[in-house]
Scaffold this motif. Structure first.
Motif, PDB file in Angstrom:
ATOM      1  N   ARG A   1       0.840  -1.184   0.000  1.00  0.00           N
ATOM      2  CA  ARG A   1       0.000   0.000   0.000  1.00  0.00           C
ATOM      3  C   ARG A   1       0.881   1.241   0.000  1.00  0.00           C
ATOM      4  NH1 ARG A   1      -2.148  -0.621   6.241  1.00  0.00           N
ATOM      5  NH2 ARG A   1      -0.102  -0.530   7.240  1.00  0.00           N
ATOM      6  N   LYS A   2       0.287   2.325  -0.350  1.00  0.00           N
ATOM      7  CA  LYS A   2       1.007   3.593  -0.398  1.00  0.00           C
ATOM      8  C   LYS A   2       0.908   4.290   0.960  1.00  0.00           C
ATOM      9  CE  LYS A   2       1.276   7.805  -3.151  1.00  0.00           C
ATOM     10  NZ  LYS A   2       0.667   8.536  -4.278  1.00  0.00           N
ATOM     11  N   THR A   3       2.041   4.559   1.554  1.00  0.00           N
ATOM     12  CA  THR A   3       2.086   5.230   2.844  1.00  0.00           C
ATOM     13  C   THR A   3       2.529   6.668   2.640  1.00  0.00           C
ATOM     14  OG1 THR A   3       2.678   3.180   3.972  1.00  0.00           O
ATOM     15  CG2 THR A   3       3.119   5.228   5.143  1.00  0.00           C
ATOM     16  N   VAL A   4       1.817   7.595   3.243  1.00  0.00           N
ATOM     17  CA  VAL A   4       2.133   9.010   3.136  1.00  0.00           C
ATOM     18  C   VAL A   4       2.571   9.512   4.507  1.00  0.00           C
ATOM     19  CG1 VAL A   4       1.277  11.292   2.481  1.00  0.00           C
ATOM     20  CG2 VAL A   4       0.389   9.251   1.345  1.00  0.00           C
ATOM     21  N   GLU A   5       3.676  10.232   4.510  1.00  0.00           N
ATOM     22  CA  GLU A   5       4.188  10.799   5.759  1.00  0.00           C
ATOM     23  C   GLU A   5       4.031  12.313   5.712  1.00  0.00           C
ATOM     24  OE1 GLU A   5       7.885   9.384   7.988  1.00  0.00           O
ATOM     25  OE2 GLU A   5       8.580  11.249   7.047  1.00  0.00           O
ATOM     26  N   PHE A   6       3.362  12.864   6.707  1.00  0.00           N
ATOM     27  CA  PHE A   6       3.143  14.303   6.798  1.00  0.00           C
ATOM     28  C   PHE A   6       3.989  14.879   7.913  1.00  0.00           C
ATOM     29  CE2 PHE A   6      -0.766  12.546   5.066  1.00  0.00           C
ATOM     30  CZ  PHE A   6      -0.989  13.360   3.985  1.00  0.00           C
ATOM     31  N   LYS A   7       4.760  15.909   7.597  1.00  0.00           N
ATOM     32  CA  LYS A   7       5.450  16.705   8.610  1.00  0.00           C
ATOM     33  C   LYS A   7       4.562  17.910   8.897  1.00  0.00           C
ATOM     34  CE  LYS A   7       9.372  14.353   8.797  1.00  0.00           C
ATOM     35  NZ  LYS A   7       9.861  13.704  10.017  1.00  0.00           N
ATOM     36  N   VAL A   8       3.990  17.967  10.065  1.00  0.00           N
ATOM     37  CA  VAL A   8       2.934  18.928  10.353  1.00  0.00           C
ATOM     38  C   VAL A   8       3.364  19.861  11.483  1.00  0.00           C
ATOM     39  CG1 VAL A   8       0.545  19.183  11.117  1.00  0.00           C
ATOM     40  CG2 VAL A   8       1.178  17.282   9.632  1.00  0.00           C
ATOM     41  N   PHE A   9       3.155  21.166  11.272  1.00  0.00           N
ATOM     42  CA  PHE A   9       3.266  22.120  12.368  1.00  0.00           C
ATOM     43  C   PHE A   9       1.888  22.241  13.007  1.00  0.00           C
ATOM     44  CE2 PHE A   9       6.595  23.628   9.396  1.00  0.00           C
ATOM     45  CZ  PHE A   9       7.689  23.442  10.235  1.00  0.00           C
ATOM     46  N   PRO A  10       1.737  21.849  14.274  1.00  0.00           N
ATOM     47  CA  PRO A  10       0.422  21.974  14.928  1.00  0.00           C
ATOM     48  C   PRO A  10      -0.082  23.406  14.831  1.00  0.00           C
ATOM     49  CG  PRO A  10       1.911  20.665  16.277  1.00  0.00           C
ATOM     50  CD  PRO A  10       2.742  21.247  15.155  1.00  0.00           C
ATOM     51  N   ILE A  11      -1.373  23.550  14.633  1.00  0.00           N
ATOM     52  CA  ILE A  11      -1.915  24.876  14.365  1.00  0.00           C
ATOM     53  C   ILE A  11      -1.693  25.834  15.515  1.00  0.00           C
ATOM     54  CG2 ILE A  11      -4.248  24.411  15.220  1.00  0.00           C
ATOM     55  CD1 ILE A  11      -3.119  26.469  12.114  1.00  0.00           C
ATOM     56  N   GLU A  12      -1.594  25.325  16.745  1.00  0.00           N
ATOM     57  CA  GLU A  12      -1.339  26.228  17.868  1.00  0.00           C
ATOM     58  C   GLU A  12       0.047  26.858  17.762  1.00  0.00           C
ATOM     59  OE1 GLU A  12      -1.924  28.732  20.569  1.00  0.00           O
ATOM     60  OE2 GLU A  12      -3.564  27.412  19.939  1.00  0.00           O
ATOM     61  N   ALA A  13       1.040  26.110  17.219  1.00  0.00           N
ATOM     62  CA  ALA A  13       2.371  26.682  17.001  1.00  0.00           C
ATOM     63  C   ALA A  13       2.319  27.769  15.942  1.00  0.00           C
ATOM     64  CB  ALA A  13       3.356  25.589  16.599  1.00  0.00           C
TER      65      ALA A  13
END
Length: 477
Positions: A235-247
């Motif tokens: 399966r295709k795995t997607v990795e997200f680098k996310v800045f939490p919205i509070e930051a």
């Protein structure tokens, strides 16, 4: 306008310009598309269907470099397009801009466009270098700000992103999450849900540097980040680098409190790679905070402020979020012996680079399959006109260093010399390779800029021409 539509006129105009000095101008559009976010217009105010908008950033550049001369009366208009989110009812917009060079000197004009193509003005409020986020303020405040969520998204979440022509709205099922210990970065691994796309997007591969908005199931914004696709076994795995919205919100609060400006990223001056424990130092930048305290190539940094480093990303975030002029303690292992180094972080030279111009690379002749396979390219190059030297330079790869017989194995290739400039007066020509100022080796354009700006008296400039080293005493005024 597509780039290939202007190539014939550019080549002929350049030839004409070389003979007659005629004026010309043309436009370079990067990443433009024919449609934008759906927007409903009222008589007196700005309304959006939802609080995610398309931003256009226009920058003007005077002069175009082609082969051995600088066409000074050429004009480039670079138009970059990004996606942004309306943060509040005062018209503040957060925009992820992945190119640090653009954030080094963010000039030009910003606008928000509606479906009819009409632009609404926006001004730059400030930049957070730690997250590569710019904040804009619209000239006409919106009335439909985003709704914020809290914490991490649930097991099923949504991602909204721009694919270059339209918005894509997809569901994902979370596999795992992890928080970075040194900065507000959340890593989410997920697979796309079978429920598919909610907004007519495709299931094609996403760009590694695309700005994406992470939403919970109630369509509340919980993070802003960049996605990268990785292939799994079945399966295709997607990795997200996310800045939490509070930051992101806290970043905006800080910039508003200080009336705009910059939230700076820290810099230590090392190139690193993964190691079994910590990060391996593969190179140390000259005159950097790291080399000042004695960190060397081959060292392994195993901890920052006594906190063990588990991955390369830990070290990057630790330095970024500490900020310039802050003291950090690095635990370094060398020859199986560990030692602590107290380092005062500096300012990243990538944000101190000089203004850049555009260069045009055109094959000398379109003859045969080999020539036809060569692409016409536009590319940005640094400009060092602040000190009056009048040159344009490009990087020197290891193969080019060998070809030009650079004795240091490093240097910068001179691509163009301005008429009646200091560079022309001392005899520099396109094709020369700058290798040293004084007794310091030039390894990058930031080295050249720093050395020129630091010199208060005449210094020796060394360069290579036809395999021979030539030196001139130069006062960079």
């Amino acid at each position: 306008m597509k780039i290939h539509t202007i190539i014939p006129s550019v080549t002929s105009i350049i030839a004409t310009r070389a003979r007659t000095g005629i004026f010309f101008a043309f436009f370079l559009y990067l990443g433009l598309s024919g449609s934008v976010c759906p927007i409903l217009l009222g008589d007196d105010s700005f309304h959006s269907e939802y609080p995610y908008v398309r931003i256009k950033w226009r920058q003007n550049f005077e002069g175009l470099i082609h082969r051995e001369f600088l066409v000074k009366d050429a004009r480039i208009v670079e138009v970059s397009e990004y996606s942004g989110v309306l943060m509040d009812a005062q018209g503040h917009i957060a925009v992820y801009i992945p190119d640090p060079l653009k954030l080094s000197s963010p000039q030009g004009s910003f606008s928000v466009a509606d479906t009819s193509g009409k632009d609404y003005g926006a001004e730059l409020l400030g930049v957070d270098q730690r997250m590569s986020i710019a904040y804009l303020k619209m000239s006409i405040p919106n009335e439909n700000q985003v709704i914020f969520g809290q914490g991490t998204p649930g097991k099923v979440f949504k991602v909204l992103s721009w694919n270059g022509s339209r918005w894509e709205h997809r569901r994902y099922r979370m596999i795992a999450t992890s928080n970075n210990l040194f900065g507000p970065v959340l890593t989410i691994k997920a697979v796309q849900s079978a429920q598919g796309n909610l907004r007519q997007g495709n299931s094609g591969k996403q760009s590694d540097r695309r700005s994406s908005f992470v939403l919970d199931q109630e369509n509340r914004l919980v993070g802003l980040g960049v996605s990268s696709s990785t292939a799994g076994l079945n399966r295709k795995t997607v990795e997200f680098k996310v800045f939490p919205i509070e930051a992101v919100r806290e970043s905006l609060r800080q910039l508003r409190k200080q009336d705009g400006g910059v939230l700076e990223s820290g810099w230590i001056g090392v190139y690193i790679d993964a190691a079994a424990s910590g990060v391996l130092v593969t190179n140390v930048v000259s005159d950097s905070p790291a080399i000042t305290v004695g960190i060397r190539e081959g060292d392994t940094i195993v901890a920052v402020n006594e906190q063990p480093l588990l991955q390369v990303e830990d070290f990057i975030q630790a330095v970024k979020w500490s900020g310039p002029e802050k003291n950090v303690t690095l635990t370094v292992e060398r020859d199986k012996i560990r030692k602590d180094y107290d380092v005062v972080l500096g300012r990243s030279p990538v944000y101190q680079k000089p203004d850049y111009k555009w260069a045009l690379d055109i094959p000398p002749a379109f003859i045969g399959a080999e020539q036809l396979s060569r692409q016409v390219k536009f590319r940005p190059v640094p400009s060092f006109q602040r000190r009056g030297i009048g040159i344009q330079v490009g990087p020197l790869t290891a193969q080019l260093a060998e070809f030009f017989k650079s004795p240091t194995g490093k240097g910068l290739l001179v691509e163009a010399v301005e008429p009646d400039s200091l560079a022309e007066h001392i005899g520099l020509k396109a094709g020369d390779v700058l290798i040293m100022i004084g007794d310091t080796t030039i390894k990058s354009s930031s080295d050249l800029s720093r050395l020129m700006n630091a010199s208060q008296e005449s210094v020796l400039l060394s360069y290579v021409r036809d395999g021979k080293v030539i030196t001139h005493k130069v006062l960079f005024r």
